[in-house]
Design a protein around this motif. Structure first.
Motif, mmCIF file in Angstrom:
data_model
loop_
_atom_site.group_PDB
_atom_site.id
_atom_site.type_symbol
_atom_site.label_atom_id
_atom_site.label_comp_id
_atom_site.label_asym_id
_atom_site.label_seq_id
_atom_site.Cartn_x
_atom_site.Cartn_y
_atom_site.Cartn_z
ATOM 1 N N LYS A 123 52.034 89.170 -7.631
ATOM 2 C CA LYS A 123 52.001 88.358 -6.412
ATOM 3 C C LYS A 123 51.541 89.199 -5.225
ATOM 4 C CE LYS A 123 56.232 86.724 -6.549
ATOM 5 N NZ LYS A 123 57.436 85.978 -6.119
ATOM 6 N N GLU A 124 52.024 90.432 -5.152
ATOM 7 C CA GLU A 124 51.656 91.300 -4.040
ATOM 8 C C GLU A 124 50.169 91.635 -4.068
ATOM 9 O OE1 GLU A 124 54.314 94.521 -4.638
ATOM 10 O OE2 GLU A 124 56.027 93.522 -3.707
ATOM 11 N N ILE A 125 49.632 91.905 -5.270
ATOM 12 C CA ILE A 125 48.210 92.219 -5.390
ATOM 13 C C ILE A 125 47.364 91.022 -4.979
ATOM 14 C CG2 ILE A 125 46.377 92.730 -7.055
ATOM 15 C CD1 ILE A 125 48.428 94.470 -8.559
ATOM 16 N N ALA A 126 47.808 89.819 -5.346
ATOM 17 C CA ALA A 126 47.082 88.601 -4.970
ATOM 18 C C ALA A 126 47.018 88.459 -3.450
ATOM 19 C CB ALA A 126 47.747 87.378 -5.584
ATOM 20 N N VAL A 127 48.113 88.770 -2.776
ATOM 21 C CA VAL A 127 48.146 88.696 -1.311
ATOM 22 C C VAL A 127 47.223 89.744 -0.697
ATOM 23 C CG1 VAL A 127 49.597 89.068 0.718
ATOM 24 C CG2 VAL A 127 50.436 87.691 -1.170
ATOM 25 N N ILE A 128 47.252 90.951 -1.237
ATOM 26 C CA ILE A 128 46.395 92.023 -0.733
ATOM 27 C C ILE A 128 44.923 91.638 -0.863
ATOM 28 C CG2 ILE A 128 45.635 94.396 -1.159
ATOM 29 C CD1 ILE A 128 48.539 94.991 -2.022
ATOM 30 N N GLN A 129 44.564 91.076 -2.007
ATOM 31 C CA GLN A 129 43.174 90.661 -2.230
ATOM 32 C C GLN A 129 42.779 89.547 -1.265
ATOM 33 O OE1 GLN A 129 43.323 89.720 -6.413
ATOM 34 N NE2 GLN A 129 42.842 91.822 -7.044
ATOM 35 N N ALA A 130 43.696 88.602 -1.020
ATOM 36 C CA ALA A 130 43.410 87.505 -0.089
ATOM 37 C C ALA A 130 43.224 88.040 1.332
ATOM 38 C CB ALA A 130 44.549 86.485 -0.120
ATOM 39 N N MET A 131 44.066 88.998 1.733
ATOM 40 C CA MET A 131 43.947 89.607 3.056
ATOM 41 C C MET A 131 42.623 90.356 3.194
ATOM 42 S SD MET A 131 47.890 90.991 3.362
ATOM 43 C CE MET A 131 47.601 92.016 4.796
ATOM 44 N N LYS A 132 42.219 91.009 2.112
ATOM 45 C CA LYS A 132 40.963 91.749 2.116
ATOM 46 C C LYS A 132 39.780 90.801 2.262
ATOM 47 C CE LYS A 132 38.393 95.208 -0.541
ATOM 48 N NZ LYS A 132 38.354 96.003 -1.796
ATOM 49 N N ARG A 133 39.832 89.655 1.542
ATOM 50 C CA ARG A 133 38.748 88.673 1.643
ATOM 51 C C ARG A 133 38.668 88.091 3.049
ATOM 52 N NH1 ARG A 133 40.612 87.190 -3.588
ATOM 53 N NH2 ARG A 133 41.912 85.538 -2.683
ATOM 54 N N GLN A 134 39.824 87.812 3.658
ATOM 55 C CA GLN A 134 39.837 87.282 5.015
ATOM 56 C C GLN A 134 39.217 88.269 5.995
ATOM 57 O OE1 GLN A 134 43.896 86.284 5.907
ATOM 58 N NE2 GLN A 134 43.866 84.377 4.726
ATOM 59 N N GLU A 135 39.538 89.545 5.823
ATOM 60 C CA GLU A 135 38.994 90.569 6.696
ATOM 61 C C GLU A 135 37.486 90.685 6.523
ATOM 62 O OE1 GLU A 135 39.028 93.014 9.762
ATOM 63 O OE2 GLU A 135 40.799 91.978 8.988
#
Length: 332
Positions: free
Chosen positions: A308-320
């Motif tokens: 779950k944490e990795i999924a959030v990190i990837q989503a934050m990276k895509r947003q950035e």
């Protein structure tokens, strides 16, 4: 679990305000969103109350912190560490209060987590005291969190003099205080230790309790297996965070000697040793057995948590990346 990383978070939170209220979740809430708890909710309620920076505990606090929760307890803001807490659906549990500006953040204590402590118990190796690059320990990290998430994984706690100063009361014994010395491993500081120290605290109107902590080698000599789970630096902070403790002797001798008593100006007379019954049968061994009994559940817990944490990190990276792209297009 409740460990010195949580205590350090609460210490930082208390410094941000005047009155600290700590919400503690029920077993069912934790099982739903994270996995099986190590300590029961009753144990955790009492453990948190014993932390010296805590003014009040809210039992059965909701897993998602809302503005309604803050208003109910008349709180100006809430505090959490600089890692992320997710629901079973992968949502940030502090999203609402963050948007409203009623959220503060404190530094997470590097080198400790429930994930890591549970892993040490499952592995039961001395590697967590020496070489975390060993093949055994690396195998543990592979099975118990791949280490790709900055919030879940295995690291090594580094003690500093500043950290000890932050946890220590710094108070000398005062005239009229009854100086009481206790000693032991106090490994995986738990409710059995809290109940014992509370019982000792009640022996006098003005107790000044000194806890002697044995070095790791000494604990291993009399406990055997691969104890202690926590090294002496970690055990020091665990004990110092307890509101019943005034001072800690790091590396206390196994036998209480005349020199030790003189060091604390204790009255040297016969009959000063007392045996105190904590009324609690919980031991460090029993906690380890809880973990081993539910090994597969705990392994699954940490793997799901990290995913779950990795999924959030990837989503934050895509947003950035999208924001960067939009800014570039705007310039063109």
């Amino acid at each position: 679990m409740v460990h010195y990383g949580h205590s350090n978070q609460l210490r930082q939170a208390k410094a941000m305000g005047d009155y600290l209220i700590v919400g503690v979740h029920t077993d069912s809430e934790i099982a739903k969103h994270k996995g099986p708890p190590v300590f029961t909710q009753a144990e955790r309620y009492k453990m948190v109350r014993a932390i010296k920076w805590v003014d009040e505990v809210v039992e059965g606090a909701p897993y998602v912190t809302t503005l309604q929760t803050l208003d109910k307890y008349n709180c100006d803001f809430c505090v959490h560490g600089d890692d992320i807490t997710l629901t079973v659906d992968g949502k940030d549990t502090y999203e609402e209060v963050k948007k409203s500006g009623r959220y503060r953040e404190c530094k997470r204590t590097q080198g400790v987590s429930t994930t890591d402590l549970v892993g040490r118990m499952l592995l039961m190796t001395k590697a967590h005291h020496s070489n975390i690059d060993s093949s055994d320990y690396q195998k543990h990290t592979d099975n118990f969190g791949k280490g790709h998430s900055p919030w879940t994984g295995v690291s090594q706690f580094l003690q500093t003099s500043q950290k000890i100063i932050q946890f220590a009361s710094g108070q000398e014994p005062q005239p009229g205080d009854t100086i009481i010395y206790v000693a032991g491993a106090f490994d995986l500081f738990h409710i059995g230790h809290v109940d014992f120290l509370e019982a000792v605290h009640k022996l006098s109107e003005k107790p000044y309790i000194i806890v002697g902590l044995h070095f790791d080698q000494e604990v291993n000599r009399y406990k055997g297996k691969n104890y202690p789970i926590m090294n002496v630096h970690e055990r020091t902070l665990s004990v110092l965070a307890c509101r019943h403790v005034s001072e800690v002797v790091i590396g206390a001798p196994f036998a209480v000697t005349k020199d030790l008593l003189e060091h604390f100006k204790e009255p040297r007379r016969k009959g000063i040793l007392r045996t105190v019954d904590s009324g609690n049968s919980l031991t460090t061994d029993a906690i380890v057995q809880r973990i081993i009994k539910n090994r597969l559940l705990f392994e699954a817990r940490n793997q799901k948590k990290e995913a779950k944490e990795i999924a959030v990190i990837q989503a934050m990276k895509r947003q950035e990346e999208e924001k960067t792209k939009e800014r570039s297009q705007a310039v063109l």
